[in-house]
Design an enzyme around this catalytic site. Structure first.
Site, PDB file in Angstrom:
ATOM      1  CG  ASP A   1      -3.194  -3.175   7.955  1.00  0.00           C
ATOM      2  OD1 ASP A   1      -4.211  -3.582   8.116  1.00  0.00           O
ATOM      3  OD2 ASP A   1      -2.726  -2.251   7.652  1.00  0.00           O
TER       4      ASP A   1
ATOM      5  CB  ILE B   1      -7.817  -2.895   7.448  1.00  0.00           C
ATOM      6  CG1 ILE B   1      -6.965  -2.817   6.124  1.00  0.00           C
ATOM      7  CG2 ILE B   1      -7.041  -2.337   8.628  1.00  0.00           C
ATOM      8  CD1 ILE B   1      -6.999  -1.256   5.833  1.00  0.00           C
TER       9      ILE B   1
ATOM     10  CE1 TYR C   1      -2.034   2.883   3.387  1.00  0.00           C
ATOM     11  CE2 TYR C   1      -3.139   3.190   1.249  1.00  0.00           C
ATOM     12  CZ  TYR C   1      -2.983   3.629   2.479  1.00  0.00           C
ATOM     13  OH  TYR C   1      -3.554   4.821   2.782  1.00  0.00           O
TER      14      TYR C   1
ATOM     15  CE  LYS D   1      -9.112   0.656   2.953  1.00  0.00           C
ATOM     16  NZ  LYS D   1      -9.183   1.829   1.899  1.00  0.00           N
TER      17      LYS D   1
END
Lengths: 470, 464
Positions: free
Chosen positions: A230, A232, A145, A272
């Site tokens: 992570d 998410i 990202y 998300k």
């Protein structure tokens, strides 16, 4: 004397990357079905717009949640005054249970180990402040990202060293890639404090396999470093396989309540899975008391609005809602991803096989003039300005191979996605025919040369195709 | 394994300011459920005007209901994460801030950066204006939270500007120069001055003279001026509130790129839970960088929407500011007269949610140890959590910050009764000792003078 800090004067915020620049182009000329049908279609924004109706229905049925009432009584005053950085207990409980539900209730989350933060952006930065000194490094698998360059490095002074992953094995993390990254960090004189992975991956849209997770846990055990996972996108897994969290692996390896488990931290957010990036809801989950304690104090710099905590505690405490939502969300994401994948296929474009996320990792290597990042940038510009699709070039995600692009599918209507696929198909076809034309022109010239050499002897064959004007 | 930020306890939260809070949490006063508990007077909250906001909310149910003109705005807000902030909200904030300043200053929404509370705003400004090891000068006494907010993760240092009770804590040129020198002796590069106006913990607004002096100083040294004006809407007495921007305008410095203001709705509107703060700056680079940094602490769009509507209602904001000020003044007066009856004075204040109270005469000795022991008594025996001056970096022992706007009238009454009780007991204990001595002297005298003097006695031999 310099007036402003170096954080301001250097460009360490990372926002000059093409990832953000494409966004800016879109802002100047945004597609709208009616008002601007020739505008740029935003396919660079990983938003989940597919299930708002479910939330809106719930809100209509439960007006007290947004209305700041409990059992019909106003709790406005209590919420207005509630700034306890330990967070609203009901909210943390509901969030813990939601995270458990996403993981099939195979693992448990203790609300006391949750630290709330204003989005995972805040959560990730806070974890860096807790785990690394300025100049220390975290290893991240590429592609990753683009926002991490700002979130993890900018104000913390931490460094990122990439773990190179390649298309040859579906971008999976290998032991040798890990070792290489670790050694590279040492060559650069950087003390490695840990590894950060996004699982499911942004931008790949794939889940980490058990093999990879085991590898990671073994690696951090042997090197005595941290692992941040992570997660998410954990609620966006739409494939047949279940989401496997790093917490699952800790449990399966019987590492719960061990020293290693204290070095494994999970980041979560509702941006998300629930499509609520505007509400700024993120969380750190850690088994290390000191990390929880420090991160809690640091969360003062980015607390979640009590108004929002209350709304979401009510929403997520409703298990009927969460069960329905997670199922429906999966279904709709799957359908939408299929639509993108088949649309791409019709244009002769393939993507990495994905089973999660809000985007696909698309292979446009065959459309590059040369196998270089310059060519990738050229192609990207064409796609943004001529095809009018804002997609994210792999270089902005630190991919080591040119030609890959992240294309989002959950932030627009079906019709818009259709249109986007049409535009792409047209572009690809025109590019193909241009190639054929230039190929055949080239051949004609060769033939002409031959004829002048051999006069009446040869006949040239050429195709009748005439290039379409775009 | 963990960073030094975690291991050293530079978060500053071991100070008594926070410890008193913890004691309160263990045994909180409640009118009916725990009437002998500790009364919280260490929390600078404004609980006096919620009714005004609640009645506005009742009149405008669609706002909380996330509807506008009968249309749902939920989706729009759910997706709105633009760090430039909701335009309607920034405009409303600008108007509100102008109103607080009697329209003497204009605020441009483009120079505003929204943050999750002034805690976030102050830290972000430090990240923008200073490098690790640089220093900011701050007049002491100051808000204990600054040690965490300004220093912890930024690596910036604070050098106090000594202010003293003898001149009402006014900032003087000498004090500024002295602080600047001290910073240099410590090898610290001074990047600016940060003031809180009105002051926490003093409850006084910075005078025009002081602001002029400050701007002259920062201008000459080519350093920044940060004015934390989060209590600006709580000024209830003269002198009127003067913002640093007003004085800057008078000095033709209104576009100066080194002047920055911090604001929040936590104190004026009593909404600390909603996390609403902002930075205001003429400096484009600062605005640009701070805007990107605000990603780490954005305000929930749900909250921005609520407050955009509330603060755009001019009738509401005018009434609110007026009524809020009136109630704060009345409450302050009650505290001051309650303390006066107990022979306790405070610094004359004109704003804020607290008074700076003089308990020097109750100290056993003019030391911070004595202050600490008095404080412990007050928390544990009297049952009032107040903030000792040492936690605010006061130079003189014996001053305490006492909040008055975070409790009901009745509770304030209970607190005052306890104060009277405590002081009386202290006086009687002292008098009792005094009385004993007087009696013996007299007896000696009468022994000497036999039938001559008559004893005057005070009836305070009764045991408490």
């Amino acid at each position: 004397m310099k007036q402003l800090s170096t954080k301001v004067t250097s460009n360490a915020h990372g926002q000059d990357s093409s990832y953000f620049l494409g966004w800016e182009e879109y802002e100047k000329n945004p597609y709208d079905e009616i008002k601007n049908p020739n505008g740029i279609i935003q396919m660079g924004l990983a938003e989940n717009q597919l299930c708002f109706d479910l939330i809106e229905t719930w809100l209509a049925k439960n007006p007290d949640a947004a209305g700041l009432k409990k059992d019909g009584q106003s709790i406005f005053k209590e919420l207005a005054l509630f700034q306890d950085y330990h967070g609203l207990p009901e909210f943390k409980k509901a969030l813990a249970e939601f995270m458990e539900e996403i993981r099939g209730n195979r693992v448990t989350f203790d609300p006391r180990k949750i630290v709330l933060a204003a989005g995972s952006t805040s959560a990730n930065e806070t974890l860096m402040f807790c785990l690394a000194e300025p100049g220390e490094a975290f290893l991240l698998p590429t592609p990753y990202y683009p926002g991490f360059d700002r979130d993890l490095k900018w104000r913390t002074g931490a460094e990122i060293v990439p773990i190179h992953c390649s298309s040859s094995n579906g971008f999976q993390i290998t032991e040798s890639a890990l070792q290489q990254a670790y050694q590279q960090a040492q060559k650069l004189d950087l003390n490695v404090k840990g590894i950060l992975v996004t699982n499911p991956s942004n931008p790949l849209g794939t889940m980490l396999t058990r093999r990879e997770l085991n590898l990671l846990v073994d690696f951090i055990t042997s090197k005595n470093i941290h692992l941040i996972s992570d997660e998410i996108y954990s609620g966006t897994v739409f494939g047949f396989e279940q989401f496997v969290s790093v917490m699952d692996v800790l449990k399966d390896k019987k590492l719960e309540n061990t020293e290693v488990s204290k070095r494994v931290h999970v980041v979560y957010s509702l941006s998300k899975d629930l499509g609520l990036p505007g509400f700024r809801v993120g969380a750190i989950y850690s088994n290390d008391e000191m990390v929880v304690s420090a991160a809690t104090k640091m969360s003062s710099f980015g607390l979640v609005s009590s108004q929002t905590q209350y709304l979401l505690s009510a929403l997520l405490s409703d298990k009927k809602f969460t069960g329905t939502y997670l199922n429906e969300n999966k279904k709709r994401l799957k359908i939408r991803q299929r639509q993108l994948v088949s649309g791409l296929e019709a244009a002769g474009v393939t993507c990495l096989k994905s089973n999660a996320g809000l985007f696909c990792w698309v292979d446009m290597r065959h459309l590059l003039d040369t196998n270089t990042f310059e060519a990738e940038l050229e192609l990207w510009k064409k796609i943004v300005y001529e095809v009018k699709l804002n997609i994210s070039p792999g270089s902005s995600c630190h991919c080591t191979e040119p030609g890959w692009f992240r294309v989002c599918f959950a932030n627009m209507s079906e019709e818009t996605l259709d249109l986007a696929m049409k535009r792409l198909k047209e572009y690809v076809e025109s590019t193909d025919s241009n190639r054929l034309i230039s190929k055949s022109s080239h051949e004609r010239i060769k033939s002409l040369r031959k004829r002048t050499v051999s006069n009446w002897v040869f006949r040239v064959s050429w195709t009748d195709r005439v290039p379409d004007e775009r | 394994m963990l960073s030094s930020k975690v291991i050293n306890e530079s978060h500053g939260q071991d100070s008594s300011y926070f410890l008193g809070w913890q004691e309160y949490e263990k045994n909180p006063f409640h009118e009916t459920l725990n009437p002998s508990g500790i009364v919280q007077m260490g929390l600078a909250e404004n609980q006096l005007s919620f009714d005004l906001i609640e009645s506005w909310l009742d009149d405008h149910p669609e706002v909380l209901g996330l509807k506008k003109n009968e249309e749902s705005v939920f989706k729009h807000l759910a997706l709105f994460q633009d760090y430039h902030g909701l335009p309607a909200f920034k405009d409303a904030m600008a108007k509100f801030m102008e109103k607080i300043r009697g329209s003497k200053v204009k605020f441009n929404a483009n120079k505003m950066v929204l943050t999750a509370g002034s805690t976030s705003a102050n830290e972000t400004l430090m990240f923008c204006l200073a490098n690790p090891g640089d220093a900011f000068l701050i007049p002491a006494p100051y808000y204990p939270g600054f040690d965490r907010d300004l220093k912890w993760r930024t690596g910036v240092e604070i050098v106090p500007i000594h202010c003293v009770s003898s001149n009402g804590y006014k900032i003087t040129k000498e004090a500024l120069e002295d602080a600047y020198e001290r910073a240099h002796k410590l090898n610290l590069n001074v990047k600016g001055v940060l003031i809180t106006n009105p002051s926490n913990p003093l409850g006084t607004s910075t005078t025009r003279g002081e602001l002029d002096l400050l701007l002259t100083f920062t201008s000459a040294k080519k350093i920044h001026m940060v004015s934390d004006e989060i209590y600006s809407g709580t000024v209830f007495d003269s002198p009127e509130f003067t913002s640093v921007l007003e004085v800057a305008k008078d000095k033709n410095m209104d576009l100066d790129e080194k002047i920055h203001v911090v604001y929040s709705l936590s104190k004026d509107l009593g909404l600390p839970g909603f996390r609403v703060g902002l930075i205001y700056s003429n400096n484009e680079k600062v605005v640009s960088a701070a805007t990107k940094m605000s990603s780490f602490g954005l305000i929930s769009s749900q909250t921005q929407h609520l407050l955009a509507n509330l603060l755009s209602d001019e009738r509401f904001t005018t009434k609110y500011l007026e009524v809020n000020r009136k109630r704060l003044r009345e409450r302050r007066d009650r505290l001051v007269s309650g303390l006066k009856k107990a022979g306790i004075g405070c610094l004359k204040s004109n704003g804020g949610l607290f008074c700076w109270v003089d308990l020097r005469h109750l100290l056993k000795s003019n030391t911070f140890e004595a202050e600490h022991s008095l404080w412990t008594k007050i928390v544990c025996e009297v049952g009032l959590n107040i903030s000792p001056g040492s936690s605010c970096h006061s130079d003189e022992p014996g001053w305490f910050r006492v909040c008055f706007a975070n409790m009901s009238d009745q509770t304030l009454g209970v607190a005052m009764d306890r104060v009277h009780g405590f002081v009386e007991a202290m006086v009687m204990n002292t008098n009792h000792g005094k009385q004993k001595r007087t009696m013996w002297d007299s007896r000696r005298r009468s022994l000497i003078n036999k039938w001559v003097s008559k004893l005057s006695s005070v009836q305070c031999e009764s045991e408490r």
